[in-house]
Design a protein around this motif. Structure first.
Motif, PDB file in Angstrom:
ATOM      1  N   GLU A 201       0.836  -1.206   0.000  1.00 47.50           N
ATOM      2  CA  GLU A 201       0.000   0.000   0.000  1.00 47.50           C
ATOM      3  C   GLU A 201       0.871   1.256   0.000  1.00 47.50           C
ATOM      4  N   VAL A 202       1.919   1.253   0.811  1.00 47.98           N
ATOM      5  CA  VAL A 202       2.825   2.396   0.894  1.00 47.98           C
ATOM      6  C   VAL A 202       3.546   2.593  -0.432  1.00 47.98           C
ATOM      7  N   LEU A 203       4.073   1.500  -1.001  1.00 48.17           N
ATOM      8  CA  LEU A 203       4.831   1.601  -2.246  1.00 48.17           C
ATOM      9  C   LEU A 203       3.939   2.024  -3.404  1.00 48.17           C
ATOM     10  N   THR A 204       2.692   1.560  -3.425  1.00 48.81           N
ATOM     11  CA  THR A 204       1.755   1.960  -4.486  1.00 48.81           C
ATOM     12  C   THR A 204       1.455   3.455  -4.401  1.00 48.81           C
ATOM     13  N   ARG A 205       1.254   3.953  -3.187  1.00 47.63           N
ATOM     14  CA  ARG A 205       0.992   5.379  -3.008  1.00 47.63           C
ATOM     15  C   ARG A 205       2.196   6.216  -3.447  1.00 47.63           C
ATOM     16  N   LEU A 206       3.391   5.797  -3.053  1.00 51.50           N
ATOM     17  CA  LEU A 206       4.593   6.532  -3.449  1.00 51.50           C
ATOM     18  C   LEU A 206       4.751   6.551  -4.966  1.00 51.50           C
ATOM     19  N   ALA A 207       4.429   5.437  -5.623  1.00 53.57           N
ATOM     20  CA  ALA A 207       4.532   5.392  -7.088  1.00 53.57           C
ATOM     21  C   ALA A 207       3.540   6.353  -7.723  1.00 53.57           C
ATOM     22  N   TRP A 208       2.324   6.418  -7.169  1.00 55.53           N
ATOM     23  CA  TRP A 208       1.334   7.371  -7.700  1.00 55.53           C
ATOM     24  C   TRP A 208       1.787   8.813  -7.478  1.00 55.53           C
ATOM     25  N   MET A 209       2.367   9.077  -6.327  1.00 57.64           N
ATOM     26  CA  MET A 209       2.862  10.431  -6.065  1.00 57.64           C
ATOM     27  C   MET A 209       3.995  10.794  -7.025  1.00 57.64           C
ATOM     28  N   PRO A 215       4.138  15.420 -10.934  1.00 55.53           N
ATOM     29  CA  PRO A 215       4.090  16.165 -12.199  1.00 55.53           C
ATOM     30  C   PRO A 215       2.932  17.156 -12.280  1.00 55.53           C
ATOM     31  N   LEU A 216       1.757  16.776 -11.730  1.00 54.96           N
ATOM     32  CA  LEU A 216       0.627  17.707 -11.744  1.00 54.96           C
ATOM     33  C   LEU A 216       0.919  18.944 -10.899  1.00 54.96           C
ATOM     34  N   LEU A 217       1.456  18.733  -9.700  1.00 58.55           N
ATOM     35  CA  LEU A 217       1.772  19.878  -8.842  1.00 58.55           C
ATOM     36  C   LEU A 217       2.831  20.769  -9.476  1.00 58.55           C
ATOM     37  N   ALA A 218       3.809  20.155 -10.118  1.00 59.55           N
ATOM     38  CA  ALA A 218       4.857  20.944 -10.772  1.00 59.55           C
ATOM     39  C   ALA A 218       4.265  21.846 -11.843  1.00 59.55           C
ATOM     40  N   ARG A 219       3.410  21.297 -12.674  1.00 63.11           N
ATOM     41  CA  ARG A 219       2.795  22.103 -13.747  1.00 63.11           C
ATOM     42  C   ARG A 219       1.889  23.184 -13.163  1.00 63.11           C
ATOM     43  N   ALA A 220       1.158  22.831 -12.105  1.00 61.74           N
ATOM     44  CA  ALA A 220       0.243  23.804 -11.500  1.00 61.74           C
ATOM     45  C   ALA A 220       1.007  24.956 -10.870  1.00 61.74           C
ATOM     46  N   VAL A 221       2.046  24.649 -10.098  1.00 67.09           N
ATOM     47  CA  VAL A 221       2.827  25.692  -9.424  1.00 67.09           C
ATOM     48  C   VAL A 221       3.495  26.609 -10.439  1.00 67.09           C
ATOM     49  N   ARG A 222       4.017  26.048 -11.500  1.00 71.31           N
ATOM     50  CA  ARG A 222       4.698  26.860 -12.513  1.00 71.31           C
ATOM     51  C   ARG A 222       3.732  27.728 -13.299  1.00 71.31           C
ATOM     52  N   SER A 223       2.450  27.351 -13.313  1.00 74.22           N
ATOM     53  CA  SER A 223       1.468  28.127 -14.081  1.00 74.22           C
ATOM     54  C   SER A 223       0.850  29.266 -13.286  1.00 74.22           C
ATOM     55  N   MET A 224       1.074  29.318 -11.987  1.00 74.61           N
ATOM     56  CA  MET A 224       0.437  30.327 -11.151  1.00 74.61           C
ATOM     57  C   MET A 224       1.008  31.712 -11.444  1.00 74.61           C
ATOM     58  N   ALA A 225       0.130  32.695 -11.539  1.00 74.82           N
ATOM     59  CA  ALA A 225       0.563  34.065 -11.854  1.00 74.82           C
ATOM     60  C   ALA A 225       1.449  34.624 -10.754  1.00 74.82           C
ATOM     61  N   GLU A 226       1.142  34.308  -9.511  1.00 73.37           N
ATOM     62  CA  GLU A 226       1.929  34.736  -8.366  1.00 73.37           C
ATOM     63  C   GLU A 226       2.285  33.516  -7.529  1.00 73.37           C
ATOM     64  N   PRO A 227       3.521  33.439  -7.041  1.00 72.38           N
ATOM     65  CA  PRO A 227       3.885  32.277  -6.217  1.00 72.38           C
ATOM     66  C   PRO A 227       3.112  32.283  -4.903  1.00 72.38           C
ATOM     67  N   LEU A 228       2.850  31.092  -4.388  1.00 64.72           N
ATOM     68  CA  LEU A 228       2.147  30.963  -3.122  1.00 64.72           C
ATOM     69  C   LEU A 228       3.028  31.485  -1.992  1.00 64.72           C
ATOM     70  N   ALA A 268      -4.872  17.898 -18.525  1.00 65.29           N
ATOM     71  CA  ALA A 268      -4.475  16.612 -17.966  1.00 65.29           C
ATOM     72  C   ALA A 268      -5.729  15.762 -17.796  1.00 65.29           C
ATOM     73  N   PRO A 269      -5.584  14.431 -17.730  1.00 69.30           N
ATOM     74  CA  PRO A 269      -6.754  13.568 -17.540  1.00 69.30           C
ATOM     75  C   PRO A 269      -7.563  13.993 -16.315  1.00 69.30           C
ATOM     76  N   SER A 270      -8.855  14.102 -16.474  1.00 68.59           N
ATOM     77  CA  SER A 270      -9.702  14.588 -15.386  1.00 68.59           C
ATOM     78  C   SER A 270      -9.648  13.655 -14.182  1.00 68.59           C
ATOM     79  N   ASP A 271      -9.490  12.361 -14.434  1.00 69.55           N
ATOM     80  CA  ASP A 271      -9.402  11.426 -13.311  1.00 69.55           C
ATOM     81  C   ASP A 271      -8.155  11.691 -12.474  1.00 69.55           C
ATOM     82  N   ASP A 272      -7.041  12.049 -13.127  1.00 70.10           N
ATOM     83  CA  ASP A 272      -5.807  12.337 -12.397  1.00 70.10           C
ATOM     84  C   ASP A 272      -5.959  13.602 -11.556  1.00 70.10           C
ATOM     85  N   VAL A 273      -6.560  14.639 -12.161  1.00 70.96           N
ATOM     86  CA  VAL A 273      -6.757  15.895 -11.433  1.00 70.96           C
ATOM     87  C   VAL A 273      -7.688  15.672 -10.243  1.00 70.96           C
TER      88      VAL A 273
END
Length: 477
Positions: A201-209, A215-228, A268-273
């Motif tokens: 269970e732990v290894l599966t979660r880490l693989a999904w992350m 990758p989703l967080l990376a794209r989202a953070v880079r697209s933000m007009a102002e950094p958090l 990105a795939p809606s299921d992933d988001v």
């Protein structure tokens, strides 16, 4: 304990009358006795100062100290923290080959505790360096994996803190002092790698992350007009019932609010988001891995200030507790990690808990977490104690610190700034030790989280720091 009686036997009448108990400590102990009909007198007792008296005198008379501490404190309070990127750890932490980072001071496989060993084994399996637990243990025992503290690479990691090259890391920057700090992504609670669990269970979660969330967080953070502005989120948390270490509900929800539009706008795939949003929304500690590097940025800004007695790091690896100070740079002062006292999950009890572990005490080093328990009285339901205990703890920590942080205001104390900047000299003079609230990992590798509670550093850490700072003071005289 004192008693009254008339017997002159071997016990001097000790058992002839009802006990009269004198209690010094948190109310939970005296309260339990009163519930059983025992007479209890509470006293405000403080332990004697620690360290060598000559060292304490040398440090107190150091003419550099006042100005040095002002400089260090100014840097800490001025430091900012913004989220600038999310990248694989190998790219931002220079993790070449088989390298794993861990929490606390330097550590060997032989000295590692159960949860640390579990996390290291799990990381080897996750990276594909071993296909079985036995192979991973043999690899680690042979020295085939380089182990290094997160702090040595401007990073921090909660609990075991194990960070491997394929994990994604938050990248935060201090726009005032120019520093950078990093932390891996938070897995959630329960059976997770940072607590020493390494099942499928732990290894599966880490693989999904690794494959989806990062990758989703990376794209989202880079697209933000102002950094958090992570420091601003941390400041708001304290006004919403969080203390920034074991309670991060408001901070995690605010982070979700800030990231959601950028995630939803991705091609990105809606299921992933949807899975990413669901994971963040269901993880009350998601913000912790942003708060920790924020504190790290502030404390790193105070490094290498000769004559300063300010503590820049408190960290634990499950075997040893270590501190660093502004006046002594990267030197570690260590002592045996203590076992937290608190509340347990399910059928777990004190015998199941591992000694203190994690870099998350960087939050207390910065003045939040256990130092700001008054801001989050509900935390006592998670770590034990009472609401008066939480208020008293924060009041006591003001006596160990050099400043009050106006950015981290505590509403119930009239918006007084959080006690910030632990002073080695104040700790030595009072004998009081900093208060940390923390999670508890199971002593046996693979168990996961068993509870949460309160803990303090061992005296040896501050005695060592006091001696080293006194030596520096004598050399500079």
């Amino acid at each position: 304990m004192t008693t009254t009686g008339t017997s002159t036997g071997a016990l001097g009448g000790l058992l002839d009358g009802p006990p009269a108990v004198v209690a010094a400590g948190v109310d939970v102990f005296s309260g339990a006795l009163r519930a059983q009909g025992v007479s209890v007198a509470d006293v405000d007792w403080r332990p004697p100062g620690l360290g060598d008296a000559a060292d304490l005198t040398a440090l107190a008379l150091d003419p550099r100290r006042a100005a040095a501490n002002r400089t260090a404190v100014e840097r800490v309070l001025a430091a900012g923290s913004v989220l600038v990127d999310v990248r694989p750890a190998r790219e931002v932490l220079g993790m070449e080959g088989r390298t794993l980072l861990h929490s606390g001071p330097p550590l060997t496989w032989e000295a590692a505790s159960g949860p640390m060993r579990g996390a290291l084994v799990g990381a080897c399996l996750f990276e594909g360096w071993a296909s079985t637990v036995e192979e991973a243990e043999a690899l680690l025992a042979s020295g085939g994996v380089e182990l290094e503290p997160c702090h040595h690479r401007s990073a921090v990691g909660p609990m075991a803190g194990v960070t491997s090259p394929s994990m994604w890391a938050w990248c935060l920057e201090d726009p005032v002092n120019g520093g950078r700090a990093y932390c891996n992504l938070n897995e959630g609670l329960g059976k997770v790698l940072r607590m020493g669990a390494f099942n499928q269970e732990v290894l599966t979660r880490l693989a999904w992350m690794r494959d989806v969330l990062g990758p989703l967080l990376a794209r989202a953070v880079r697209s933000m007009a102002e950094p958090l502005d992570v420091k601003a989120v941390l400041a708001q948390m304290l006004q919403m019932g969080d203390e920034g270490h074991n309670r991060n509900r408001a901070g995690s929800l605010m982070t979700l609010r800030e990231l959601s539009p950028a995630l939803a706008a991705l091609d990105a795939p809606s299921d992933d988001v949807a899975a990413a949003l669901r994971f963040i929304g269901g993880n009350e500690h998601f913000f912790l891995n942003l708060g920790m590097p924020t504190a790290k940025l502030a404390m790193d800004a105070a490094r290498d200030v000769p004559g300063s007695t300010l503590v820049t790091v408190m960290a634990r690896n499950g075997t040893e507790f270590g501190v660093q100070t502004a006046g002594t740079g990267d030197r570690w002062f260590t002592g045996p990690a203590q076992t937290p006292v608190g509340l347990f999950l399910g059928d777990y009890g004190p015998e199941d808990a591992n000694p203190d572990i994690g870099d998350s005490a960087i939050m207390e080093t910065y003045g939040v977490g256990g130092f700001s328990m008054a801001a989050a009285p509900a935390i006592v339901r998670f770590v034990g104690g009472t609401v008066p205990d939480a208020l008293a703890t924060t009041e006591r920590m003001y006596q160990l610190t050099l400043a009050e942080n106006p950015a981290m205001a505590i509403p119930i104390l009239g918006f007084r700034g959080a006690p910030t900047g632990i002073d080695v000299l104040a700790v030595a003079r009072t004998g009081w030790l900093p208060q940390i609230n923390t999670g508890m990992a199971g002593r046996v590798a693979g168990t996961g989280q068993v509870g949460a509670g309160l803990v303090q550093p061992p005296r040896e850490c501050f005695e060592g720091a006091l001696a080293a700072l006194a030596q520096e003071a004598r050399a500079a005289a």
